[in-house]
Design a protein around this motif. Structure first.
Motif, PDB file in Angstrom:
ATOM      1  N   LYS A   1      33.093  31.168  42.772  1.00  0.00           N
ATOM      2  CA  LYS A   1      33.881  29.977  42.440  1.00  0.00           C
ATOM      3  C   LYS A   1      35.186  29.918  43.227  1.00  0.00           C
ATOM      4  O   LYS A   1      35.785  28.842  43.362  1.00  0.00           O
ATOM      5  CB  LYS A   1      34.204  29.981  40.939  1.00  0.00           C
ATOM      6  N   ASN A   2      35.636  31.075  43.717  1.00  0.00           N
ATOM      7  CA  ASN A   2      36.932  31.162  44.386  1.00  0.00           C
ATOM      8  C   ASN A   2      36.786  31.889  45.719  1.00  0.00           C
ATOM      9  O   ASN A   2      36.014  32.848  45.836  1.00  0.00           O
ATOM     10  CB  ASN A   2      37.926  31.951  43.522  1.00  0.00           C
ATOM     11  N   ILE A   3      37.532  31.424  46.724  1.00  0.00           N
ATOM     12  CA  ILE A   3      37.498  32.080  48.038  1.00  0.00           C
ATOM     13  C   ILE A   3      38.927  32.356  48.477  1.00  0.00           C
ATOM     14  O   ILE A   3      39.769  31.445  48.500  1.00  0.00           O
ATOM     15  CB  ILE A   3      36.795  31.211  49.089  1.00  0.00           C
ATOM     16  N   ILE A   4      39.196  33.614  48.801  1.00  0.00           N
ATOM     17  CA  ILE A   4      40.505  34.032  49.307  1.00  0.00           C
ATOM     18  C   ILE A   4      40.337  34.390  50.781  1.00  0.00           C
ATOM     19  O   ILE A   4      39.544  35.276  51.127  1.00  0.00           O
ATOM     20  CB  ILE A   4      41.061  35.235  48.524  1.00  0.00           C
ATOM     21  N   PHE A   5      41.063  33.701  51.639  1.00  0.00           N
ATOM     22  CA  PHE A   5      40.955  33.898  53.085  1.00  0.00           C
ATOM     23  C   PHE A   5      42.162  34.662  53.633  1.00  0.00           C
ATOM     24  O   PHE A   5      43.302  34.421  53.232  1.00  0.00           O
ATOM     25  CB  PHE A   5      40.931  32.551  53.819  1.00  0.00           C
TER      26      PHE A   5
ATOM     27  N   ALA B   1      34.667  39.006  39.901  1.00  0.00           N
ATOM     28  CA  ALA B   1      33.233  38.884  40.193  1.00  0.00           C
ATOM     29  C   ALA B   1      32.844  37.479  40.659  1.00  0.00           C
ATOM     30  O   ALA B   1      31.742  37.284  41.176  1.00  0.00           O
ATOM     31  CB  ALA B   1      32.418  39.261  38.962  1.00  0.00           C
ATOM     32  N   GLU B   2      33.753  36.512  40.484  1.00  0.00           N
ATOM     33  CA  GLU B   2      33.495  35.136  40.915  1.00  0.00           C
ATOM     34  C   GLU B   2      34.289  34.785  42.168  1.00  0.00           C
ATOM     35  O   GLU B   2      34.370  33.618  42.557  1.00  0.00           O
ATOM     36  CB  GLU B   2      33.878  34.162  39.797  1.00  0.00           C
ATOM     37  N   THR B   3      34.853  35.815  42.813  1.00  0.00           N
ATOM     38  CA  THR B   3      35.777  35.603  43.929  1.00  0.00           C
ATOM     39  C   THR B   3      35.297  36.298  45.198  1.00  0.00           C
ATOM     40  O   THR B   3      34.927  37.469  45.169  1.00  0.00           O
ATOM     41  CB  THR B   3      37.183  36.121  43.563  1.00  0.00           C
ATOM     42  N   LEU B   4      35.306  35.567  46.307  1.00  0.00           N
ATOM     43  CA  LEU B   4      34.969  36.115  47.621  1.00  0.00           C
ATOM     44  C   LEU B   4      36.253  36.271  48.424  1.00  0.00           C
ATOM     45  O   LEU B   4      37.045  35.336  48.524  1.00  0.00           O
ATOM     46  CB  LEU B   4      34.005  35.185  48.364  1.00  0.00           C
ATOM     47  N   PHE B   5      36.445  37.459  49.000  1.00  0.00           N
ATOM     48  CA  PHE B   5      37.608  37.729  49.843  1.00  0.00           C
ATOM     49  C   PHE B   5      37.136  37.951  51.271  1.00  0.00           C
ATOM     50  O   PHE B   5      36.250  38.772  51.521  1.00  0.00           O
ATOM     51  CB  PHE B   5      38.361  38.958  49.332  1.00  0.00           C
ATOM     52  N   ILE B   6      37.733  37.223  52.214  1.00  0.00           N
ATOM     53  CA  ILE B   6      37.347  37.296  53.628  1.00  0.00           C
ATOM     54  C   ILE B   6      38.511  37.831  54.453  1.00  0.00           C
ATOM     55  O   ILE B   6      39.613  37.275  54.425  1.00  0.00           O
ATOM     56  CB  ILE B   6      36.945  35.902  54.152  1.00  0.00           C
ATOM     57  N   ASP B   7      38.268  38.900  55.192  1.00  0.00           N
ATOM     58  CA  ASP B   7      39.321  39.543  55.983  1.00  0.00           C
ATOM     59  C   ASP B   7      38.664  40.285  57.145  1.00  0.00           C
ATOM     60  O   ASP B   7      37.547  40.782  57.009  1.00  0.00           O
ATOM     61  CB  ASP B   7      40.098  40.527  55.101  1.00  0.00           C
ATOM     62  N   ASP B   8      39.355  40.373  58.263  1.00  0.00           N
ATOM     63  CA  ASP B   8      38.796  41.077  59.422  1.00  0.00           C
ATOM     64  C   ASP B   8      39.072  42.574  59.395  1.00  0.00           C
ATOM     65  O   ASP B   8      38.559  43.314  60.244  1.00  0.00           O
ATOM     66  CB  ASP B   8      39.355  40.476  60.729  1.00  0.00           C
ATOM     67  N   THR B   9      39.883  43.045  58.447  1.00  0.00           N
ATOM     68  CA  THR B   9      40.234  44.465  58.356  1.00  0.00           C
ATOM     69  C   THR B   9      39.463  45.130  57.221  1.00  0.00           C
ATOM     70  O   THR B   9      39.622  44.749  56.055  1.00  0.00           O
ATOM     71  CB  THR B   9      41.751  44.627  58.139  1.00  0.00           C
ATOM     72  N   LYS B  10      38.634  46.124  57.563  1.00  0.00           N
ATOM     73  CA  LYS B  10      37.770  46.755  56.577  1.00  0.00           C
ATOM     74  C   LYS B  10      38.559  47.431  55.459  1.00  0.00           C
ATOM     75  O   LYS B  10      38.130  47.435  54.298  1.00  0.00           O
ATOM     76  CB  LYS B  10      36.847  47.772  57.251  1.00  0.00           C
ATOM     77  N   GLU B  11      39.698  47.999  55.783  1.00  0.00           N
ATOM     78  CA  GLU B  11      40.535  48.639  54.769  1.00  0.00           C
ATOM     79  C   GLU B  11      40.892  47.646  53.669  1.00  0.00           C
ATOM     80  O   GLU B  11      40.941  47.999  52.487  1.00  0.00           O
ATOM     81  CB  GLU B  11      41.799  49.196  55.419  1.00  0.00           C
TER      82      GLU B  11
ATOM     83  N   LEU C   1      44.698  37.438  41.539  1.00  0.00           N
ATOM     84  CA  LEU C   1      43.712  37.215  40.472  1.00  0.00           C
ATOM     85  C   LEU C   1      44.394  36.821  39.166  1.00  0.00           C
ATOM     86  O   LEU C   1      44.010  35.830  38.524  1.00  0.00           O
ATOM     87  CB  LEU C   1      42.873  38.480  40.260  1.00  0.00           C
ATOM     88  N   SER C   2      45.420  37.592  38.796  1.00  0.00           N
ATOM     89  CA  SER C   2      46.122  37.348  37.532  1.00  0.00           C
ATOM     90  C   SER C   2      46.884  36.031  37.542  1.00  0.00           C
ATOM     91  O   SER C   2      46.825  35.256  36.586  1.00  0.00           O
ATOM     92  CB  SER C   2      47.073  38.507  37.244  1.00  0.00           C
ATOM     93  N   LYS C   3      47.595  35.772  38.630  1.00  0.00           N
ATOM     94  CA  LYS C   3      48.450  34.587  38.727  1.00  0.00           C
ATOM     95  C   LYS C   3      47.637  33.295  38.612  1.00  0.00           C
ATOM     96  O   LYS C   3      48.130  32.277  38.131  1.00  0.00           O
ATOM     97  CB  LYS C   3      49.192  34.608  40.066  1.00  0.00           C
ATOM     98  N   ASN C   4      46.378  33.355  39.061  1.00  0.00           N
ATOM     99  CA  ASN C   4      45.580  32.139  39.113  1.00  0.00           C
ATOM    100  C   ASN C   4      44.395  32.140  38.154  1.00  0.00           C
ATOM    101  O   ASN C   4      43.559  31.235  38.202  1.00  0.00           O
ATOM    102  CB  ASN C   4      45.081  31.926  40.545  1.00  0.00           C
ATOM    103  N   GLY C   5      44.344  33.154  37.280  1.00  0.00           N
ATOM    104  CA  GLY C   5      43.277  33.231  36.298  1.00  0.00           C
ATOM    105  C   GLY C   5      41.898  33.362  36.922  1.00  0.00           C
ATOM    106  O   GLY C   5      40.930  32.778  36.433  1.00  0.00           O
TER     107      GLY C   5
END
Length: 201
Positions: free
Chosen positions: A3-7, A162-172, A154-158
């Motif tokens: 439902k949520n995507i963090i870029f 498990a419903e959130t996808l995070f996309i980043d080029d850094t594996k860490e 996560l907390s700030k935006n409720g």
């Protein structure tokens, strides 16, 4: 269900040349690796712990033959272009309204100024307008991969991890988010493009 995507920003939307600093700083006696001292200064700068003036002054002591203008130029040289196809993709995704969209970037004041200079204020405003929240590390005093920055978003935006996808080029960074239960895409720069997102949902 996602439902949520963090870029992330750099090398996800805007292209970067992360190696340019090492190539350029060698001209001023710099090393081709980041020393613990420089890493420490950069981390403090990325969480707003020091000002741009203090950051430049700190690097001036490490590279005494470089003028302050040289340091700013070299530091900002990594900021490249923002391909229009990525911006249009993001705008279309935002218009569909199928997901809540967030930006979460480790960055600093000098780099953001350079981004605006390179792509123009209008395109930067178009980019920002796509997101529900636009989180820059130096403004929120938190940085990836620390768990605290993900917990903050996560907390700030409720948001449910498990419903959130995070996309980043850094594996860490994606590894850290995954430990919190988030879905992740560790985007491989040069081999993958964020516009291929649909195959990840």
């Amino acid at each position: 269900m996602i439902k949520n995507i963090i870029f992330d920003f750099g090398d996800v939307f805007i292209n970067l040349d992360k190696e340019v600093i090492f190539r350029e700083i060698e001209k001023f006696g710099g090393q081709t690796t980041l020393t613990p001292e420089i890493l420490s200064v950069n981390k403090r700068y990325e969480v707003g712990g020091i000002s741009s003036h203090e950051f430049i002054a700190a690097l001036s002591t490490v590279y005494p033959t470089a003028q302050k203008g040289d340091i700013v130029r070299i530091w900002n040289a990594m900021i490249l272009d923002f391909p229009e196809h990525r911006l249009e993709f993001l705008e279309n995704l935002a218009k569909r309204g199928t997901h809540r969209l967030f930006l979460l970037s480790n960055t600093n004041a000098l780099h953001i100024e350079k981004v605006v200079e390179n792509i123009g204020q209008q395109r930067y405003n178009r980019f920002k307008a796509c997101f529900e929240q636009f989180y820059l590390s130096h403004e929120i005093q938190l940085r990836k991969p620390d768990a605290a920055i993900f917990e903050f978003v996560l907390s700030k935006n409720g948001l449910v991890a498990a419903e959130t996808l995070f996309i980043d080029d850094t594996k860490e960074n994606t590894d850290s988010a995954k430990l919190l239960g988030m879905h992740v895409w560790n985007l491989e720069v040069g081999r993958e493009d964020v516009v291929e997102l649909q195959s990840r949902l």
